[in-house]
Scaffold this active site. Structure first.
Site, short mmCIF file in Angstrom:
data_model
loop_
_atom_site.label_atom_id
_atom_site.label_comp_id
_atom_site.label_asym_id
_atom_site.label_seq_id
_atom_site.Cartn_x
_atom_site.Cartn_y
_atom_site.Cartn_z
N GLY A 46 0.97 -1.28 -0.01
CA GLY A 46 0.00 0.14 0.10
C GLY A 46 0.99 1.30 -0.04
O GLY A 46 1.95 1.30 0.14
N GLN A 51 3.28 9.95 1.54
CA GLN A 51 4.85 9.08 1.13
C GLN A 51 5.49 9.76 -0.18
O GLN A 51 6.41 9.42 -0.22
CB GLN A 51 4.38 7.78 1.23
CG GLN A 51 4.23 7.27 2.67
CD GLN A 51 3.95 5.66 2.42
OE1 GLN A 51 2.90 5.19 2.21
NE2 GLN A 51 4.90 4.90 2.89
N CYS A 89 7.32 -0.47 6.65
CA CYS A 89 6.79 0.80 5.95
C CYS A 89 7.87 1.08 4.99
O CYS A 89 9.10 1.11 5.14
CB CYS A 89 6.65 1.65 7.02
SG CYS A 89 6.16 3.46 6.47
N LEU A 90 7.13 1.71 3.73
CA LEU A 90 8.39 2.13 2.50
C LEU A 90 9.05 3.06 3.04
O LEU A 90 10.14 3.54 2.68
CB LEU A 90 7.62 2.22 1.45
CG LEU A 90 7.07 0.78 0.83
CD1 LEU A 90 6.03 1.10 -0.47
CD2 LEU A 90 8.07 -0.35 0.32
N HIS A 131 -2.79 0.86 8.22
CA HIS A 131 -1.55 1.36 7.90
C HIS A 131 -1.62 2.74 7.09
O HIS A 131 -0.80 3.80 7.65
CB HIS A 131 -0.46 0.41 7.38
CG HIS A 131 1.05 0.83 7.14
ND1 HIS A 131 2.04 0.42 8.16
CD2 HIS A 131 1.34 1.65 6.55
CE1 HIS A 131 3.16 1.00 7.58
NE2 HIS A 131 2.85 1.82 6.66
N GLU A 132 -2.17 2.47 5.81
CA GLU A 132 -2.20 3.85 5.14
C GLU A 132 -3.25 4.79 5.63
O GLU A 132 -2.88 6.24 5.43
CB GLU A 132 -2.66 3.50 3.66
CG GLU A 132 -2.13 2.24 2.98
CD GLU A 132 -0.43 2.28 2.98
OE1 GLU A 132 0.16 3.54 3.21
OE2 GLU A 132 0.14 1.27 3.01
N HIS A 135 -1.17 6.87 8.00
CA HIS A 135 -0.34 7.88 7.24
C HIS A 135 -0.97 9.15 6.99
O HIS A 135 -0.42 10.33 7.18
CB HIS A 135 0.27 7.40 6.04
CG HIS A 135 1.27 6.41 6.01
ND1 HIS A 135 2.65 6.98 6.43
CD2 HIS A 135 1.73 5.01 5.65
CE1 HIS A 135 3.74 6.17 6.30
NE2 HIS A 135 2.89 4.88 5.82
ZN ZN Z 1 4.06 3.17 5.61
#
Ligand code: ZN
Length: 167
Positions: A46, A51, A89-90, A131-132, A135
């Site tokens: 995701g 991000q 997490c990216l 998670h998103e 963010h």
């Molecule tokens: Zn993340």
């Protein structure tokens, strides 16, 4: 469509509360396309707009081999039971941790055709959506992990491990 460099912690945009999208226009749709490309290219589950440096309430998420879900102004309207899950997490490369997430969620929002939709998700997709949406509120998974449950992983993870990373 383009791959956008992913903002890495502690980039300030990751801590800002993202703004609701007012008008869904071409630039919103381009953002969604670019986010999907970026998510796939990074092997993430995701991605949230902050991000990629855009402080707007837009998220994308996908399970392997499934059509990506994209939601504008998403809101969780129903939550299932909680369970301990591991995620990464990216925007925080090199770390994974255990935390509590709901095993299923229903999320409402707008799709790219401006239509109100409800997405019922469980498993990896439910985890990614939570998670998103975090963010969008400036919340990162490291805020939810107890310090002893955060672990550093190898700088170059195996493809399997990478595929399991949330955005
Ligand atoms: Zn993340």
């Amino acid at each position: 469509m383009a791959v956008i460099p992913i903002k890495v912690f502690p980039a300030p945009v990751l801590r800002k509360k993202a703004k609701k999208v007012g008008i869904i226009d071409r630039s919103t749709l381009k953002l969604i396309d670019d986010m999907i490309d970026t998510m796939h290219s990074a092997h993430g589950a995701g991605l949230a707009a902050p991000q990629v440096g855009v402080s707007l309430r837009v998220i994308v998420a996908a399970e392997p081999d499934e059509e990506p879900v994209c939601l504008i102004n998403p809101e969780i309207v129903r939550k299932g039971e909680e369970a301990v899950m591991e995620e990464g997490c990216l925007s925080i490369p090199g770390y994974r941790g255990e935390l509590k997430r709901c095993v299923s969620v229903t999320v409402k929002g707008l799709d790219r055709r401006r239509k109100p939709v409800r997405v019922k998700a469980e498993g990896l997709l439910a985890q990614a959506l939570q998670h998103e949406i975090d963010h969008l509120n400036g919340v990162l998974f490291i805020d939810l992990v107890s310090p002893d449950k955060l672990k550093k992983i190898e700088p170059e993870p195996q493809p399997e491990a990478e595929a399991a990373s949330s955005g």
